[in-house]
Design an enzyme around this catalytic site. Sequence first.
Site, PDB file in Angstrom:
ATOM      1  N   TYR A  37       0.853  -1.207   0.000  1.00 17.75           N
ATOM      2  CA  TYR A  37       0.000   0.000   0.000  1.00 17.75           C
ATOM      3  C   TYR A  37       0.885   1.253   0.000  1.00 17.75           C
ATOM      4  CZ  TYR A  37      -4.384   2.536   0.669  1.00 17.75           C
ATOM      5  OH  TYR A  37      -5.475   3.356   0.494  1.00 17.75           O
ATOM      6  N   LYS A  75      -3.280   8.292   3.058  1.00 14.27           N
ATOM      7  CA  LYS A  75      -4.469   8.065   3.904  1.00 14.27           C
ATOM      8  C   LYS A  75      -4.238   8.579   5.323  1.00 14.27           C
ATOM      9  CE  LYS A  75      -7.324   6.063   0.950  1.00 14.27           C
ATOM     10  NZ  LYS A  75      -8.412   6.894   0.330  1.00 14.27           N
TER      11      LYS A  75
HETATM   12  O1  0WE Z   1      -6.984   2.939  -1.656  1.00 18.06           O
HETATM   13  C1  0WE Z   1      -7.047   1.929  -2.333  1.00 18.06           C
HETATM   14  C2  0WE Z   1      -6.673   1.950  -3.816  1.00 18.06           C
HETATM   15  C3  0WE Z   1      -5.923   3.177  -4.183  1.00 18.06           C
HETATM   16  C4  0WE Z   1      -5.256   3.173  -5.523  1.00 18.06           C
HETATM   17  C5  0WE Z   1      -5.233   2.123  -6.436  1.00 18.06           C
HETATM   18  C6  0WE Z   1      -4.551   2.258  -7.646  1.00 18.06           C
HETATM   19  C7  0WE Z   1      -4.450   1.148  -8.633  1.00 18.06           C
HETATM   20  C8  0WE Z   1      -4.147   1.625 -10.035  1.00 18.06           C
HETATM   21  C9  0WE Z   1      -4.581   4.324  -5.829  1.00 18.06           C
HETATM   22  N1  0WE Z   1      -3.910   4.470  -6.987  1.00 18.06           N
HETATM   23  C10 0WE Z   1      -3.895   3.471  -7.888  1.00 18.06           C
HETATM   24  N2  0WE Z   1      -3.193   3.669  -9.051  1.00 18.06           N
HETATM   25  C11 0WE Z   1      -3.222   2.791 -10.085  1.00 18.06           C
HETATM   26  O2  0WE Z   1      -2.534   2.986 -11.102  1.00 18.06           O
HETATM   27  N3  0WE Z   1      -7.431   0.758  -1.754  1.00 18.06           N
HETATM   28  C12 0WE Z   1      -7.748   0.735  -0.338  1.00 18.06           C
HETATM   29  C13 0WE Z   1      -7.464  -0.524  -2.475  1.00 18.06           C
HETATM   30  C14 0WE Z   1      -6.133  -1.157  -2.290  1.00 18.06           C
HETATM   31  O3  0WE Z   1      -5.061  -0.735  -2.988  1.00 18.06           O
HETATM   32  C15 0WE Z   1      -3.976  -1.465  -2.546  1.00 18.06           C
HETATM   33  C16 0WE Z   1      -4.384  -2.356  -1.571  1.00 18.06           C
HETATM   34  C17 0WE Z   1      -5.770  -2.163  -1.386  1.00 18.06           C
HETATM   35  C18 0WE Z   1      -6.660  -2.858  -0.418  1.00 18.06           C
HETATM   36  C19 0WE Z   1      -2.640  -1.392  -2.933  1.00 18.06           C
HETATM   37  C20 0WE Z   1      -1.715  -2.254  -2.347  1.00 18.06           C
HETATM   38  C21 0WE Z   1      -2.114  -3.130  -1.368  1.00 18.06           C
HETATM   39  C22 0WE Z   1      -3.444  -3.215  -0.971  1.00 18.06           C
END
Ligand code: 0WE
Length: 249
Positions: free
Chosen positions: A148, A155
């Site tokens: 993450y 966050k």
């Molecule tokens: O906040 C999120 C996702 C945020 C996110 C996801 C992406 C994917 C594609 C922000 N930026 C991008 N950029 C991209 O190019 N989550 C809580 C979902 C999430 O994302 C992770 C998670 C989880 C759960 C990333 C790594 C590990 C776990």
Amino acid sequence: MTGIANNRSIAWGIAQQLHQAGANLGITYLPDDKGRYEKKVAELVEPLNPSLFLPCNVQDDSQIDATAEAIRQQWGHLDILIHCLAFANKEDLTGGFSETSRQGFSLALDVSAYSLIQLTRAVKPLMTHGGSIVTLTYLGGVRVIPNYNVMGIAKAALEMNVRYLASELGPEKIRVNAISAGPIRTLASSAVGGILDMIHHVETVAPLRRTVTQTEVGNTAAFLCSDLSSGITGQILYVDAGYEIMGMG
Ligand code: 0WE
């Protein structure tokens, strides 16, 4: 309502539950050259009869101001702001956290955390009868979740934004809260390697032995936007099937 990308978006779950609760919706989408989101999101939200449908790239202050101005002209005031936005470069969501670039850090914090401050500033003068601001966060802003990475820092900043904004806007009867949702399969999370393993982990460890749905997050947002939550501000509310309380995964 910001952050609807498709029918799996948590923001879409929130939009549906707010609509069901009787809200008159205004929806923003991320404009792009090919108009992909505009068309897709417009079709998706049509059944909810939004009375505003506006482009808003939160990296552009003039689009934020234009959004607020359109709300002022159409409605004169605003009761609710839903912030469901995050972005980090894909290369910053894997591998060594210490390799995070200055630009990648700045981008993630700009889109995912600063945007709440800027949107709040723009709509604050419209929340003349008080209001409710709700954003989405994730446990990775409080604990280390593998990969993450820079989003965790974003966050953490977002959660602190919630507290400072709640403190400042409380006298205006504007409440500011965050929902910390457990992992859900969405466009954003599916782009992340290993999300299915994380979801399986939650299903075995969380007290409720399952993940949460967009509808459950939507219902919590409806609660936070209604007078049922009139005494709650500055809080991070976990909607995660209880996962956050566990000490042994
Ligand atoms: O906040 C999120 C996702 C945020 C996110 C996801 C992406 C994917 C594609 C922000 N930026 C991008 N950029 C991209 O190019 N989550 C809580 C979902 C999430 O994302 C992770 C998670 C989880 C759960 C990333 C790594 C590990 C776990």
